[in-house]
Structure formats: structure tokens, C-alpha cells
Design a protein around this motif. Structure first.
Motif, mmCIF file in Angstrom:
data_model
loop_
_atom_site.group_PDB
_atom_site.id
_atom_site.type_symbol
_atom_site.label_atom_id
_atom_site.label_comp_id
_atom_site.label_asym_id
_atom_site.label_seq_id
_atom_site.Cartn_x
_atom_site.Cartn_y
_atom_site.Cartn_z
ATOM 1 N N VAL A 145 16.568 76.693 78.866
ATOM 2 C CA VAL A 145 16.591 77.593 77.706
ATOM 3 C C VAL A 145 15.253 78.321 77.575
ATOM 4 N N ALA A 146 14.151 77.579 77.766
ATOM 5 C CA ALA A 146 12.822 78.181 77.650
ATOM 6 C C ALA A 146 12.582 79.203 78.754
ATOM 7 N N ILE A 147 12.979 78.875 79.979
ATOM 8 C CA ILE A 147 12.806 79.803 81.100
ATOM 9 C C ILE A 147 13.614 81.073 80.863
ATOM 10 N N ALA A 148 14.857 80.913 80.430
ATOM 11 C CA ALA A 148 15.714 82.076 80.178
ATOM 12 C C ALA A 148 15.144 82.937 79.058
ATOM 13 N N LYS A 149 14.605 82.290 78.029
ATOM 14 C CA LYS A 149 14.009 83.049 76.922
ATOM 15 C C LYS A 149 12.860 83.914 77.421
ATOM 16 N N GLY A 150 12.005 83.348 78.251
ATOM 17 C CA GLY A 150 10.897 84.119 78.786
ATOM 18 C C GLY A 150 11.361 85.287 79.636
ATOM 19 N N TRP A 151 12.280 85.007 80.543
ATOM 20 C CA TRP A 151 12.722 86.060 81.467
ATOM 21 C C TRP A 151 13.473 87.170 80.732
ATOM 22 N N ILE A 152 14.378 86.791 79.838
ATOM 23 C CA ILE A 152 15.182 87.785 79.121
ATOM 24 C C ILE A 152 14.312 88.649 78.226
ATOM 25 N N THR A 153 13.415 88.035 77.459
ATOM 26 C CA THR A 153 12.624 88.837 76.521
ATOM 27 C C THR A 153 11.620 89.723 77.239
ATOM 28 N N TRP A 154 11.049 89.263 78.345
ATOM 29 C CA TRP A 154 10.154 90.128 79.116
ATOM 30 C C TRP A 154 10.910 91.309 79.716
ATOM 31 N N ARG A 155 12.100 91.036 80.250
ATOM 32 C CA ARG A 155 12.889 92.140 80.810
ATOM 33 C C ARG A 155 13.335 93.100 79.706
ATOM 34 N N ALA A 156 13.587 92.562 78.520
ATOM 35 C CA ALA A 156 13.986 93.427 77.401
ATOM 36 C C ALA A 156 12.885 94.422 77.067
ATOM 37 N N ARG A 157 11.648 93.964 77.103
ATOM 38 C CA ARG A 157 10.552 94.900 76.836
ATOM 39 C C ARG A 157 10.529 96.007 77.888
ATOM 40 N N ASP A 158 10.748 95.661 79.146
ATOM 41 C CA ASP A 158 10.792 96.672 80.208
ATOM 42 C C ASP A 158 11.909 97.685 79.954
ATOM 43 N N ILE A 159 13.082 97.172 79.606
ATOM 44 C CA ILE A 159 14.253 98.029 79.436
ATOM 45 C C ILE A 159 14.092 98.948 78.231
ATOM 46 N N THR A 160 13.642 98.398 77.117
ATOM 47 C CA THR A 160 13.518 99.231 75.914
ATOM 48 C C THR A 160 12.415 100.277 76.084
ATOM 49 N N THR A 161 11.361 99.922 76.804
ATOM 50 C CA THR A 161 10.313 100.909 77.074
ATOM 51 C C THR A 161 10.842 102.034 77.950
ATOM 52 N N GLU A 162 11.558 101.694 79.000
ATOM 53 C CA GLU A 162 12.118 102.709 79.896
ATOM 54 C C GLU A 162 13.120 103.590 79.163
ATOM 55 N N SER A 163 13.962 102.982 78.354
ATOM 56 C CA SER A 163 14.967 103.749 77.613
ATOM 57 C C SER A 163 14.300 104.733 76.660
ATOM 58 N N ARG A 164 13.255 104.283 76.000
ATOM 59 C CA ARG A 164 12.540 105.181 75.094
ATOM 60 C C ARG A 164 11.936 106.344 75.866
ATOM 61 N N GLU A 165 11.327 106.067 76.998
ATOM 62 C CA GLU A 165 10.709 107.132 77.788
ATOM 63 C C GLU A 165 11.740 108.143 78.277
ATOM 64 N N ARG A 166 12.926 107.689 78.638
ATOM 65 C CA ARG A 166 13.952 108.606 79.151
ATOM 66 C C ARG A 166 14.444 109.553 78.063
ATOM 67 N N CYS A 167 14.133 109.259 76.822
ATOM 68 C CA CYS A 167 14.572 110.127 75.727
ATOM 69 C C CYS A 167 13.447 110.980 75.165
#
Length: 608
Positions: A375-397
Motif C-alpha cells: 500500500v505504501a509503495i503504491a501510494k508513493g508511485w501513484i502520487t508521484w506519477r499524478a504530479r507528472d500527469i497533472t503538470t503535463e496536462s496543465r502545460e498542454r492547455c
């Protein structure tokens, strides 16, 4: 030559169109009641109350989160069913975070950390919880302190047992022991907390326990309680504060008890858990479910960000290569490719979260430690990737997405909050990495023959396994070769251990992706998911290509073909970006309320 041929012509293989509805069904196949559960929360956040309201100041927005919490609470069939169901709690976060990260935050604290902790106390009889369930007082959770964040087991707030009066005296001994940064302001009305404090019985420190502590009523904070509001943090505003106690008296029933410790009226303490540290971890065990909730909140934000960015890419028109021609942003492969890679990762994150949630709900007692680590490993990986995705999505707009009214600006900051909450990612990964150096079994993968294709998912999964095995061996070597004390040995091995954790996380996400795809029956949907899965794996493996050549999993020809394979997969998936992101089922009411997505505001207007 087989590799080159496959790479060059992967886009030429005819594939039927994926079905958005089936993609949605597989994304939200979350336990036996998954579709119905997610549909309930989807409907709950589709109401007018959850539409963005322009012009609110910080105080009004903080109050708005509690207004929304009350509205959700009134619609719940049974509050206690929600509190006892990790899957439902995660779904709550997954959907509220789409429209308001602050609501997700205060809801998670109230239902999981506060009510969940109270419900887990099976020892204290007669405690009336009905008012908390009805939100007569909002619950909050006070654990970390100004001087103790990730080392909260060392916190210094004390609760001394007064045997003569059969009471506890809750006290903050110095400024470093002030509780930082709970939601304890006047926003939302009266507040009651569970407070983590050291239980002192006579001259014995029995470790950290939780104490039910009223903080405020209709007329403000109660005597002995000091609340100082903090400045607004970035992201969706929550009423974060610093809170301290000056010899606040609590009845003995305030102590939340269990197998980790019980106290009789005569002051006799007993515990079925050996060390004070283990008692602390038992007292705050709701934090593990909280990690699932933090992951889920960034899942919802990531998918919403991609849905907004993909729709904008088709609505927003810019000058084309021919004079007078205007074309959508989606016509540019440079634009779509980044969104597709993020979309592939978002699918992997979702499937991993479903798998990990199921593991947590169904784990046996002897598997608890390993499941908590997952659970802890998944939390780290998912939330870090979420920051990447939301940053990229914002930039594309472009510039418009910087304005909160357009629904994208706060997602990255909300992901930052989740990265820090319920255990800072790096800290929890360090703990997991230290455990996995010797407490995890990885296996070497067979060397490649040179005939494998980069579009062979099983081959790519073997490559991940080889990288995982390499990093475990490297971490073991580094521990054994380092001199000095335990910290010195860990420092020497930490880089390899963290790489082991990350590679393991990606492998688990890939396995979850494959399991979800296997349930799909429609040929077009399954083909699109297969392509997305391979795109996800190639994106993860590209930085490891040198290592994989050294481990004889990749050949030089594999490395040369990476670019062509990714390019052609992207070309084949590009026409399906809208369908792939529509499947995220972001409420149309929310999307329609965003000015940036109004056709008249995107086809013409200021330069991107």
C-alpha cells in the motif's frame, strides 16, 4: 530483422475502435460492487453544489468544503458502512478530488482518521458517536507536531493520568510539540479531535495513544485549547492550523483503547503489543487506509486533468501549415504523444490501485506487514506519477489552465499535498526499500535471444523483472560492502534500494494492467488496452535500456528500435485519445462548467 519490421509497421495493422463504455466498466471494476459504488459518488459530485464558484475568497472556499461535506453526509445511506469500507473511502476521495480537493481532504480526515479511529476502539463502552456521524461536530486528527513529522513516533504532547480524579491532563510542553497542521479552525463549525499523545502513568511512559478531545463549540475554542490559523497553502484551500493544549482535562473514557493498551480506573496498564513504537503504529493504523485514500485522490485528479486536456486539444484551433487554415491542437503528434503517454500511465495507476485495495481488504493477519508495504509503495508511485500527469496536462492547455476557474491549476498542488500526507513518499519508500533488500524475493529473467519484439508485453515484463533483480542484488552488495554504523550502511545502499522499490512498483502496475485487460471481450477495446499497456511499459523501460543491455535482456537492435516502436504505437493510438479519456467518466456537469472548454472561447482568441 524481425524487430525492425514489427516496429515500422505496427501502425499499419488494422484495429477496430475501442468502446468507451467498456473502457469505463473495466476502469471502475472495483470489487463486486465497484460500478455501483463509483456511480453513486459520480452522481454525488455532479450536483450544482459542486460546480466551481468564481470570486470566493479563501475563507469562503474553506467553508465551502465543509458545506459540501455536510451535503454528502446527508446523502449517505449509512455513515458507519462507509467508515468500515476502505474501498468506499477510496472511492469518496477518487471522485471528490475531481471537483474539489479540499472536500476530499476534510472528508477523509472526518470519516477515516477520526470516525475510523473511534470505531476501532472496541474497549470503551457507551461512547455516543451519533453526533459525530451527523456532523454535529466535525472530526479531525492531530498527530504530527511542529518538530515531529515523519518521526511522529517521537512526538512530545503528553496525556498524564491523574489517578485521584480519574482523568487525563493533555498538555503541550513546548512550541515544538504543537500539533501541525490539522484542520482545527472555526470553519465548518464545532470540531472534535482524536489527539496523539504520550500516555504517562505515574513515572512510566507507556507510548503514544489517541485521546478523544473536544476542541471548539458554537462559541469558539474551548478553555486550554489554542488554535492559530496558518496561511493558505497552495492547492485547494483547507483550514490548516497550529494547535496546542494547556493542561486540558479529559475523562478516562477519552483514551482510545485496544489490544495495544488498556488502562483500568486503578491506573493499571496492560498491553498485548510489546514495544511503545508498535503501540504507536497500532494506534494510528488508520493511516494505511489513508494511504489508499491519498492515492485515490490523485487518481481522480489525474484522470480529470487528462480529460480536460484531451477535450481542449480537440476544441482549441491554431494556425495550420497552409495559409488561412486552422487545425486543432490534437492534429499535432507532439501534443498528443505526451497526453497519450500520460493516459497510459493513468490506466496503469488505476488498475494498480484496484489491485492493491483488494489486497488490503482481503489480506490475512500473517500477510499484514507485506500488504502494508505494498500500500505504501503504491501510494508513493501513484502520487508521484499524478504530479507528472497533472503538470503535463496543465502545460498542454497553455496559459488559460493557470486560472483555477478552468479546473486544472490546483491538481498538481493537490498531488503535492498527497505526496506529503499520510507519510512522506520518500520516507515510506526508504522504509520499504530497507525491508526489501533482504525481505523480498526477486528472480533473474532469462537472457534475450534477439528475436523478441518490443511489442511483446511478456518480454517487456521480463525486462522489468531483470531490472528489479539487478537492483536488489546491487542493494545487497552495497549494504555488505559498506563500513560504519547502520545509517552509514543504509546511506550506501539507499539509491539501489529506492530503484528496487520503483521497479517493483512498475512491475506490479503492469501485472494489474494485464489482469484488467484479460477481462475485456470487445476486440477493439482489448487492442487499445494492449497498445496502451505496451506504451506504458516502453516509457518505463526506456531509461533502463542501458542496464537491460548489460543484463542481456535488450540487444542493441532493441534499443535502436525503441524510438520507432513508440512512434508507431502513438500513431495508432492518437485517433483514440478522446475515447480513452472520455472513459474516465468525469462528470459532464463539471466539464461543461469550465470556461476553457466552451467552444466559442477556444476556437478563437488569445494565442496559446
Amino acid at each position: 530483422m524481425l524487430i525492425n519490421t514489427d516496429a515500422r509497421h505496427v501502425q499499419d495493422v488494422p484495429r477496430p475502435t475501442p468502446r468507451s463504455q467498456e473502457l469505463t466498466e473495466i476502469l471502475f471494476q472495483d470489487g463486486y460492487e465497484g460500478p455501483a459504488l463509483h456511480a453513486w459518488w459520480h452522481k454525488a459530485v455532479s450536483t450544482e453544489l459542486f460546480r466551481h464558484r468564481a470570486g470566493l475568497n479563501g475563507e469562503e472556499r474553506r467553508q465551502q468544503a465543509y458545506d459540501r461535506l455536510r451535503a454528502l453526509n446527508e446523502e449517505l445511506p449509512c455513515v458507519w458502512d462507509l467508515v468500515q469500507d476502505p474501498r468506499a473511502l477510496a472511492a469518496l476521495h477518487e471522485w471528490t478530488s475531481v471537483v474539489d480537493g479540499a472536500t476530499a481532504t476534510v472528508a477523509g480526515i472526518h470519516y477515516n482518521l477520526f470516525l475510523g479511529s473511534l470505531l476501532d476502539d472496541a474497549v470503551t463502552p457507551g461512547r455516543d458517536l451519533a453526533g459525530f456521524a451527523a456532523l454535529a461536530a466535525t472530526g479531525t486528527f492531530l498527530c504530527t507536531e511542529y518538530a515531529h513529522g515523519n518521526d511522529a513516533a517521537a512526538l512530545e504532547t503528553v496525556a498524564r493520568y491523574d489517578r485521584q480524579r480519574d482523568e487525563f491532563v493533555l498538555h503541550t510542553p513546548h512550541e515544538g510539540a504543537r500539533k501541525y497542521m490539522p484542520n482545527t479552525s472555526a470553519a465548518g463549525g464545532p470540531k472534535t479531535a482524536v489527539v496523539a499523545a504520550r500516555l504517562l502513568v505515574g513515572d512510566r511512559d507507556e507510548g503514544v495513544f489517541l485521546f478523544l478531545t473536544p476542541l471548539s463549540g458554537r462559541h469558539g475554542t474551548l478553555p486550554g485549547v489554542t488554535v492559530t490559523e496558518l496561511p493558505d497553502r497552495i492547492g485547494s484551500p483547507v483550514d490548516h492550523c497550529v494547535t496546542s493544549f494547556d493542561h486540558v482535562r479529559l475523562p478516562r473514557t477519552a483514551l482510545l483503547q485496544g489490544e495495544h493498551g488498556q488502562l483500568t480506573a486503578q491506573g493499571a496498564f496492560s498491553s498485548g503489543v510489546g514495544s511503545p513504537r508498535k503501540r504507536f503504529l497500532h494506534a494510528i493504523r488508520r493511516v494505511t487506509t489513508g494511504k489508499l485514500c491519498m492515492s485515490a485522490s490523485t487518481l481522480g485528479g489525474s484522470r480529470a486533468a487528462l480529460a480536460i486536456a484531451a477535450r481542449y486539444a480537440h476544441l482549441r484551433h491554431i494556425s495550420g501549415p497552409v495559409a488561412g487554415e486552422r487545425i486543432p491542437l490534437a492534429a499535432h503528434r507532439t501534443h498528443v504523444a505526451r497526453l497519450l503517454t500520460c493516459t497510459a500511465t493513468a490506466y496503469a495507476m488505476t488498475f494498480l490501485h484496484r489491485t492493491v485495495t483488494e489486497r488490503w481488504i482481503t489480506h490475512r493477519a500473517e500477510d499484514r506487514a507485506a500488504t502494508e508495504r505494498l500500500v505504501a509503495i503504491a501510494k508513493g508511485w501513484i502520487t508521484w506519477r499524478a504530479r507528472d500527469i497533472t503538470t503535463e496536462s496543465r502545460e498542454r492547455c497553455g496559459a488559460r489552465a493557470l486560472f483555477p476557474v478552468n479546473g486544472l491549476a490546483e491538481f498538481t498542488a493537490n498531488a503535492d499535498g498527497a505526496i506529503t500526507a499520510e507519510g512522506d513518499n520518500l520516507a515510506v519508500w526508504c522504509k520499504a526499500g530497507a525491508e526489501m533488500i533482504f525481505g523480498h524475493q526477486s528472480a533473474p529473467a532469462p537472457a534475450a535471444t534477439g528475436r523478441e519484439s518490443l511489442t511483446d508485453r511478456l518480454f517487456l515484463r521480463r525486462a522489468l523483472a531483470a531490472a528489479e533483480h539487478h537492483w536488489q542484488l546491487a542493494a545487497r552488495r552495497d549494504v555488505r560492502s559498506a563500513g560504519g554504523d547502520a545509517l552509514g550502511r543504509w546511506n550506501h545502499a539507499s539509491a539501489a534500494a529506492l530503484a528496487l522499490v520503483e521497479t517493483y512498483a512498475v512491475g506490479q502496475a503492469s501485472d494489474a494492467f494485464a489482469a484488467a485487460t484479460a477481462q475485456v471481450t470487445d476486440a477493439g477495446t482489448r487492442a487499445a488496452l494492449d497498445d496502451l499497456h505496451i506504451l506504458f511499459l516502453l516509457d518505463q523501460l526506456a531509461p533502463l535500456s542501458g542496464l537491460l543491455m548489460a543484463e542481456r535482456l535488450f540487444t542493441a537492435e532493441h534499443v535502436r528500435s525503441l524510438h520507432d516502436t513508440v512512434r508507431d504505437l502513438t500513431a495508432r493510438l492518437a485517433p483514440h485519445l478522446a475515447i480513452l479519456t472520455e472513459a474516465f467518466d468525469v462528470p459532464q456537469e463539471h466539464l461543461a462548467s469550465l470556461p476553457m472548454l466552451a467552444p466559442q472561447s477556444t476556437d478563437r482568441g488569445p494565442a496559446r
